[in-house]
Design an enzyme around this catalytic site. Structure first.
Site, PDB file in Angstrom:
ATOM      1  N   ASN A 137       1.267   8.138   0.269  1.00 11.95           N
ATOM      2  CA  ASN A 137       1.107   8.572   1.361  1.00 11.95           C
ATOM      3  C   ASN A 137       2.557   9.094   1.766  1.00 11.95           C
ATOM      4  O   ASN A 137       2.672  10.652   2.291  1.00 11.95           O
ATOM      5  CB  ASN A 137       1.108   7.869   2.856  1.00 11.95           C
ATOM      6  N   GLU A 234       5.602  -3.812  -0.051  1.00 13.32           N
ATOM      7  CA  GLU A 234       5.068  -3.072   0.378  1.00 13.32           C
ATOM      8  C   GLU A 234       4.079  -2.788   0.811  1.00 13.32           C
ATOM      9  O   GLU A 234       3.402  -1.757   0.923  1.00 13.32           O
ATOM     10  CB  GLU A 234       6.253  -1.456   0.260  1.00 13.32           C
ATOM     11  N   CYS A 268       2.326   3.660   7.020  1.00 14.41           N
ATOM     12  CA  CYS A 268       2.314   2.208   6.544  1.00 14.41           C
ATOM     13  C   CYS A 268       2.968   1.893   8.106  1.00 14.41           C
ATOM     14  O   CYS A 268       2.292   0.547   8.712  1.00 14.41           O
ATOM     15  CB  CYS A 268       2.671   1.198   5.771  1.00 14.41           C
ATOM     16  N   GLU A 459      12.563  -2.720   0.949  1.00 18.81           N
ATOM     17  CA  GLU A 459      13.686  -1.774   0.188  1.00 18.81           C
ATOM     18  C   GLU A 459      14.998  -1.269   1.603  1.00 18.81           C
ATOM     19  O   GLU A 459      14.861  -1.172   2.400  1.00 18.81           O
ATOM     20  CB  GLU A 459      12.605  -0.573  -0.027  1.00 18.81           C
TER      21      GLU A 459
HETATM   22  P1  NAD Z   1      -3.774   1.705  -3.226  1.00 21.47           P
HETATM   23  O1  NAD Z   1      -3.211  -0.336  -2.802  1.00 21.47           O
HETATM   24  O2  NAD Z   1      -5.368   1.945  -3.200  1.00 21.47           O
HETATM   25  O3  NAD Z   1      -3.489   1.697  -4.223  1.00 21.47           O
HETATM   26  C1  NAD Z   1      -1.597   1.792  -4.328  1.00 21.47           C
HETATM   27  C2  NAD Z   1      -1.408   1.793  -5.781  1.00 21.47           C
HETATM   28  O4  NAD Z   1      -1.964   0.612  -6.715  1.00 21.47           O
HETATM   29  C3  NAD Z   1      -1.526   3.362  -6.570  1.00 21.47           C
HETATM   30  O5  NAD Z   1      -0.586   3.654  -7.690  1.00 21.47           O
HETATM   31  C4  NAD Z   1      -2.554   2.645  -7.565  1.00 21.47           C
HETATM   32  O6  NAD Z   1      -3.342   3.325  -8.891  1.00 21.47           O
HETATM   33  C5  NAD Z   1      -2.672   1.154  -7.537  1.00 21.47           C
HETATM   34  N1  NAD Z   1      -3.353   0.366  -7.828  1.00 21.47           N
HETATM   35  C6  NAD Z   1      -5.042  -0.034  -7.442  1.00 21.47           C
HETATM   36  N2  NAD Z   1      -5.538  -0.865  -7.711  1.00 21.47           N
HETATM   37  C7  NAD Z   1      -4.143  -2.029  -8.499  1.00 21.47           C
HETATM   38  C8  NAD Z   1      -4.591  -2.895  -9.256  1.00 21.47           C
HETATM   39  N3  NAD Z   1      -5.697  -4.099  -9.340  1.00 21.47           N
HETATM   40  N4  NAD Z   1      -3.387  -3.547  -9.896  1.00 21.47           N
HETATM   41  C9  NAD Z   1      -2.086  -2.577  -9.758  1.00 21.47           C
HETATM   42  N5  NAD Z   1      -2.002  -1.492  -9.234  1.00 21.47           N
HETATM   43  C10 NAD Z   1      -3.367  -0.687  -8.990  1.00 21.47           C
HETATM   44  O7  NAD Z   1      -3.193   1.772  -1.897  1.00 21.47           O
HETATM   45  P2  NAD Z   1      -2.946   3.369  -1.558  1.00 21.47           P
HETATM   46  O8  NAD Z   1      -4.782   3.516  -0.484  1.00 21.47           O
HETATM   47  O9  NAD Z   1      -2.742   4.571  -2.483  1.00 21.47           O
HETATM   48  O10 NAD Z   1      -2.195   2.811   0.252  1.00 21.47           O
HETATM   49  C11 NAD Z   1      -2.507   3.232   1.154  1.00 21.47           C
HETATM   50  C12 NAD Z   1      -1.340   1.689   1.737  1.00 21.47           C
HETATM   51  O11 NAD Z   1      -0.420   1.757   0.757  1.00 21.47           O
HETATM   52  C13 NAD Z   1      -1.752   1.597   2.808  1.00 21.47           C
HETATM   53  O12 NAD Z   1      -2.113   0.165   3.135  1.00 21.47           O
HETATM   54  C14 NAD Z   1      -0.726   1.845   3.906  1.00 21.47           C
HETATM   55  O13 NAD Z   1      -0.503   0.893   4.651  1.00 21.47           O
HETATM   56  C15 NAD Z   1       0.127   1.082   2.578  1.00 21.47           C
HETATM   57  N6  NAD Z   1       1.649   1.826   2.387  1.00 21.47           N
HETATM   58  C16 NAD Z   1       2.679   0.619   2.686  1.00 21.47           C
HETATM   59  C17 NAD Z   1       4.194   1.240   2.651  1.00 21.47           C
HETATM   60  C18 NAD Z   1       5.168   0.168   3.154  1.00 21.47           C
HETATM   61  O14 NAD Z   1       6.185   0.815   2.639  1.00 21.47           O
HETATM   62  N7  NAD Z   1       4.891  -1.050   3.759  1.00 21.47           N
HETATM   63  C19 NAD Z   1       4.346   2.578   2.579  1.00 21.47           C
HETATM   64  C20 NAD Z   1       2.812   2.981   1.990  1.00 21.47           C
HETATM   65  C21 NAD Z   1       1.637   2.860   1.991  1.00 21.47           C
END
Ligand code: NAD
Length: 487
Positions: A137, A234, A268, A459
């Site tokens: 994002n 996060e 997020c 962070e």
């Molecule tokens: P996602 O969980 O689908 O993927 C995130 C990352 O994890 C990607 O790089 C993906 O390739 C990797 N991944 C997927 N499955 C995995 C596994 N089994 N093992 C290791 N890595 C794996 O999330 P997304 O769709 O990319 O991002 C959106 C989400 O992120 C939303 O829920 C949002 O709230 C959250 N987010 C949180 C923060 C925060 O600081 N709290 C910041 C940004 C986004």
């Protein structure tokens, strides 16, 4: 793996999906670089990070363009906030690298069993090879928040950006090299959800910092436990913003917009549940709708655009937009919600012409619902798009209880001109971040992270140092060994 631009649907690059051999090579390279990098003084490491910050600013236009093409974020945001935010982060940790908070403490220990002048000191030591797995994002910031503190503390790093947005991490790697970072200290591996687990399971990776969905986070924590890795999580959110009757309504409208339309709602910490006091709700909604109607939805590369394109996964080009529209359609059909603005996809004309290739971007209109039930799907679940729920309240205690009624706890906001109320409510929020009379500002100095299912670890700020160091205690005896209990 194909990489599409959310703004147009055009294929912008094809990137490798790292194999186990690639991951092993990246980790080995980080491990080989660790002794020399960790042996440098904090000041020497800091100098390189600070130089990287200068270069990121110099490359701002190029980086912002790349980020906007890759992530669909309006260039007005990437250029003025997100890439510069990454530069700020490298600058902040560059300055902190030789600070006492990265080194340790000294404590007098005048206790029984040792001389009264004895003391101990702690050394904060790096962990070794750290890894980061990022969401799509706001890719530059997500990465900078992990890499800058880790390198400042003397660790080396392997980073995997999201499969949806691989490009700017590769550019940062080039910039770090230009800034003088020795080879192997920072490595980028690109890949998809099959690649991340290879880092999670790797026995030579000592720490994993993850940003992404709660669902993936839980899976990673379980897998990381096998090698007893330290993890930082996060994760997702469904944050509240409380608008009290004594708030400046114009500011409250501004905060609600900043917490819902920014990055087309893909943030997020967004406050997607906006609780408004009954006495100001009519004015608030009227002004919010008036201002939101003026937003320009469209081409992320147009400097006048306010709301860009929904992310486009490599394997399902309309996947995320379809998910967001699914929430909107179900909310429309639910009598507990009343649609008051938006609610549709949005099409734009871009180069290539209507109907031609390259005009299949994923756009969703800023959408506002008035909701009467805190338990509807729309009010409970993270949508991750430009969709705001407005709820009404009359009583402060009730509003706080409803605000806290979520599995998440990432952000919370309060709009009020009553100082005592602001701090009283801030104390009661069950969330890692609280904004009083603003929302979604995240300077590098400020710790950022969640309560509950939004994750753990912080962070940014000096708190992030805990993620990337382990503490060694050294006791120093200043007298004789008192062994008089033995013959
Ligand atoms: P996602 O969980 O689908 O993927 C995130 C990352 O994890 C990607 O790089 C993906 O390739 C990797 N991944 C997927 N499955 C995995 C596994 N089994 N093992 C290791 N890595 C794996 O999330 P997304 O769709 O990319 O991002 C959106 C989400 O992120 C939303 O829920 C949002 O709230 C959250 N987010 C949180 C923060 C925060 O600081 N709290 C910041 C940004 C986004």
């Amino acid at each position: 793996m194909s990489n599409f631009s959310p703004g147009t649907g055009a294929l912008i690059s094809t990137v490798e999906v790292a194999t186990q051999a690639t991951i092993d090579a990246a980790v080995a390279s980080a491990q080989a670089a660790f002794p020399a990098w960790s042996a440098l003084s904090g000041a020497e490491r800091g100098r390189i990070l600070t130089r990287a910050a200068v270069l990121i600013r110099e490359y701002n236009s190029e980086m912002s363009l790349l980020e906007s093409v890759d992530a669909g974020i309006p260039v007005s945001e990437t250029e003025f906030v997100q890439v510069l935010g990454g530069a700020d982060c490298f600058e902040y940790y560059g300055g902190l690298a030789s600070n006492a908070c990265v080194t340790g403490q000294m404590m007098d220990t005048p206790h029984a069993g040792g001389h009264k002048d004895s003391f101990c000191y702690t050394r904060r030591e790096p962990l070794g090879v750290c890894a980061g797995i990022g969401a799509w994002n706001y890719p530059v910031l997500v990465m900078s928040w992990k890499v800058a503190p880790a390198l400042a503390c003397g660790n080396t790093f392997v980073y995997k950006p999201s499969e949806c947005t691989p490009l700017t991490a590769l550019k940062i790697a080039e910039i770090l090299k230009e800034a003088g970072l020795p080879d192997g200290v920072f490595n980028v591996v690109v890949g998809d959800r099959t690649t991340g687990p290879m880092l999670t399971r790797h026995s030579d990776v000592k720490k994993l910092s993850f940003t992404g969905s709660t669902e993936t986070g839980i899976r990673i924590v379980k897998e990381a436990a096998e090698t007893l890795k330290k993890v930082t999580m996060e994760l997702g959110g469904k944050s509240p913003l409380l608008v009290f009757e004594d708030a400046d309504v114009d500011n409250a409208v501004g905060a609600a917009m900043m917490s819902n339309w920014y990055t087309q709602g893909e943030i997020c910490s967004n406050a997607t549940r906006v609780f408004v006091h009954k006495s100001v709700k009519e004015e608030f909604v009227r002004k919010l709708v008036e201002r939101t109607k003026q937003l320009k939805v469209g081409d992320p590369l147009d400097p006048l655009t306010h709301v860009g394109a929904m992310i486009m996964p490599p394997d399902n080009k309309t996947g995320h937009m379809d998910r967001v529209i699914g929430y909107i359609e179900r909310a429309k059909a639910d009598p507990r919600n009343k649609l008051i603005l938006g609610g549709n996809t949005h099409t734009i004309e871009v180069a290539g012409g209507k109907g031609g290739s390259g005009n299949e971007g994923c756009y969703v209109e800023p959408t506002i619902f008035e909701c009467t039930d805190d338990n509807s799907e729309l009010v409970k679940e993270e949508v991750f798009g430009p969709v705001m729920s407005i709820l009404e309240f009359e009583d402060e205690a009730d509003a706080v209880e409803r605000a806290n009624d979520t599995i998440y706890g990432l952000g919370a906001g309060i709009m009020t001109n009553n100082l005592a109320r602001a701090h009283r409510v801030a104390k009661q929020f069950q969330s890692g971040n609280v904004w009083i009379n603003n929302y979604n500002l995240t300077p590098s100095e400020m710790p950022f992270g969640g309560y509950g299912m939004s994750g753990y670890g912080r962070e940014c700020g000096t708190y992030a140092i805990d993620n990337y160091t382990q503490i060694k205690n050294v006791y120093v005896e200043m007298g004789d060994v008192d062994s008089s209990c033995y013959p």
